[in-house]
Design a protein around this motif. Structure first.
Motif, short mmCIF file in Angstrom:
data_model
loop_
_atom_site.label_atom_id
_atom_site.label_comp_id
_atom_site.label_asym_id
_atom_site.label_seq_id
_atom_site.Cartn_x
_atom_site.Cartn_y
_atom_site.Cartn_z
N GLU A 164 1.49 -5.76 4.00
CA GLU A 164 2.42 -6.88 3.95
C GLU A 164 1.78 -8.14 3.38
O GLU A 164 2.46 -9.04 2.90
CB GLU A 164 2.94 -7.17 5.37
CG GLU A 164 3.97 -8.27 5.43
CD GLU A 164 4.40 -8.58 6.85
OE1 GLU A 164 3.69 -8.17 7.79
OE2 GLU A 164 5.44 -9.22 7.03
N ASN A 165 0.44 -8.20 3.41
CA ASN A 165 -0.28 -9.40 2.97
C ASN A 165 -0.58 -9.40 1.48
O ASN A 165 -1.21 -10.35 0.99
CB ASN A 165 -1.58 -9.56 3.75
CG ASN A 165 -1.35 -9.99 5.18
OD1 ASN A 165 -0.29 -9.74 5.74
ND2 ASN A 165 -2.33 -10.64 5.78
N TYR A 166 -0.16 -8.36 0.76
CA TYR A 166 -0.38 -8.42 -0.69
C TYR A 166 0.72 -7.74 -1.50
O TYR A 166 0.75 -7.90 -2.73
CB TYR A 166 -1.75 -7.84 -1.07
CG TYR A 166 -2.00 -6.39 -0.68
CD1 TYR A 166 -1.78 -5.35 -1.59
CD2 TYR A 166 -2.49 -6.08 0.57
CE1 TYR A 166 -2.03 -4.04 -1.24
CE2 TYR A 166 -2.74 -4.76 0.94
CZ TYR A 166 -2.51 -3.74 0.03
OH TYR A 166 -2.76 -2.44 0.38
N MET A 167 1.63 -7.01 -0.86
CA MET A 167 2.74 -6.41 -1.59
C MET A 167 4.06 -6.93 -1.01
O MET A 167 4.24 -6.94 0.21
CB MET A 167 2.70 -4.89 -1.49
CG MET A 167 1.45 -4.25 -2.05
SD MET A 167 1.13 -4.58 -3.82
CE MET A 167 2.44 -3.64 -4.59
N VAL A 168 4.95 -7.37 -1.87
CA VAL A 168 6.25 -7.88 -1.43
C VAL A 168 7.34 -7.19 -2.24
O VAL A 168 7.12 -6.76 -3.37
CB VAL A 168 6.36 -9.41 -1.60
CG1 VAL A 168 5.41 -10.13 -0.68
CG2 VAL A 168 6.14 -9.82 -3.05
#
Length: 442
Positions: A388-392
């Motif tokens: 969640e901290n690098y793919m949106v």
């Protein structure tokens, strides 16, 4: 560099309108969280995202934040260019703005205000009467004549001497600029600041009579949390702070812990710690040593000099709460981008309308996508990020995007990458620690 173990890929589940990531956060470390009113110069505050309360999707929030972030990156670039120029006349420039707001009170009796939190600058300031050029704010402009604890700062005071630009007239006058013609100008003073239920006397701050530029109107001023002597953290008896940022899609507030409350249990095995590096050219910033990046099981062939701090003050990597996505020096980002394209088994999308530099087309007939893991190798600290901290994802556009971009002059580790981690800045020990934490439960 620390040894690099093999890492499995993180699974991302695409549901109707959101992306769920199979990378659960560790339980929160709550040491001291329930005793903040008793802590000497320690306190706990809620942080509100500047876009909270707006009817925005996660992706829309990200796009709004990135637009502000690009302006912030331009400010950083202006700072690097200013350092490289031969001109001695220019006033030093600072980051300014930020993505999070804090509530505080000023004076005796205390008057409530909302201020922007900025880890990229030092000065604490608010608009003051008689204001010559002030932006609109939701609370009344601070009137020094109504407070019994207000005091002017003399020209010989260490706070005045710490200013990057000042002059002695009727007291200590300051000018603080932010790299895009934004500025605050006024006089230095000391005052009692109240944070939640904790009052801290004799905090040095700027009483702004002339405040110009964009980005300050979310609050009534700014609280600098940088490494310089003017910042709030430096003025506390215990120069340390930590924050825990909830997901950009959450409506739950984030948390800021100052002073004694920022301590964590050093025996917790989940803590990873890396040295804070100083840059004499930009002493306010929190520089980290980034030694490499691993995507999936591949340690990327990025030259070590790519993220190194140069003798002229350029380069290096800072950690910053006020920049949304991570920006990597262009040559390094290009290698990261190429590796994600190689490992993500999806067609590359036209990302021009997203504001991001790498997106993939989501297939319409699948409920799960496998993406490679991402590890940042800091000095002594291998930080593996949850998906969640690098793919949106934006389901309406049908794209999956990498929440990172390219930069020139310096690299920035942004707040999306810091979500659901307690990030401890210890100015005394000159160390920074990451502790995986479910920030919504703090």
């Amino acid at each position: 560099m620390a040894s690099i173990p093999s890492f499995s890929t993180a699974m991302i589940l695409v549901l109707a309108t959101i992306l769920l990531f199979v990378s659960p956060a560790c339980s929160a470390n709550k040491e001291g969280a329930n005793h903040h009113t008793e802590a000497h110069n320690g306190f706990r505050l809620s942080l509100k995202h500047v876009d909270s309360g707006k009817n925005l999707s996660r992706f829309e929030r990200l796009q709004h934040a990135m637009k502000r972030g690009r302006q912030r990156v331009k400010r950083f670039s202006a700072m690097v260019l200013a350092e490289k120029s031969d001109s001695k006349v220019k006033s030093p420039v600072h980051a300014g703005n930020g993505e999070f707001l804090m509530d505080l009170s000023i004076g005796t009796p205390p008057k409530p205000y909302t201020a922007i939190m900025d880890t990229g600058s030092d000065l604490i300031w608010t608009q003051c009467k008689p204001c010559k050029d002030c932006f609109d704010q939701s609370t009344p402009v601070f009137d020094p004549t109504t407070s019994s604890s207000f005091a002017n700062v003399s020209c010989t005071d260490k706070l005045c001497k710490a200013l990057p630009r000042s002059r002695c007239s009727d007291g200590c006058e300051y000018l603080y600029t932010y790299g895009d013609s934004s500025l605050t100008q006024g006089f230095m003073a000391t005052e009692t600041f109240t944070f939640d239920k904790v009052s801290v006397p004799s905090i040095g701050f700027g009483c702004g009579l002339d405040n110009e530029g964009s980005g300050f109107s979310q609050g009534a001023g700014l609280v600098g949390l940088g490494r310089g002597p003017l910042s709030l953290v430096s003025q506390l008896k215990e120069p340390k702070f930590s924050y825990c940022l909830t997901s950009i899609s959450d409506t739950i507030t984030s948390t800021l812990l100052m002073g004694s409350l920022a301590s964590v249990n050093s025996t917790d095995g989940a803590i990873i710690t890396t040295p804070l590096i100083k840059n004499p050219s930009h002493p306010s910033f929190y520089y980290l040593t980034l030694q490499g990046i691993t995507v999936g099981a591949t340690l990327l062939p990025i030259e070590k000099s790519t993220f190194a701090l140069s003798d002229d003050g350029s380069g290096g990597l800072i950690i910053d709460s006020g920049t949304t996505i991570t920006y990597l020096e262009e040559s390094g980002f290009d290698i990261v981008k190429k590796e994600f394209i190689s490992q993500v088994k999806l067609p590359v999308a036209d990302s021009s309308t997203t504001g991001l530099e790498l997106c993939f087309n989501l297939p319409s007939d699948t409920s799960s996508i496998t993406v490679p893991s991402l590890i940042f190798h800091f000095d002594g600290a291998d930080l593996q990020l949850p998906g969640e901290n690098y793919m949106v994802v934006d389901s309406s556009m049908g794209v999956l995007c990498l929440a990172m971009g390219s930069s020139n002059g310096m690299s920035i580790f942004g707040n999306i990458q810091q979500q659901n981690m307690l990030v401890l800045h210890d100015l005394e020990k000159e160390k920074l620690s990451f502790i995986p934490t479910k920030c919504s439960q703090m």
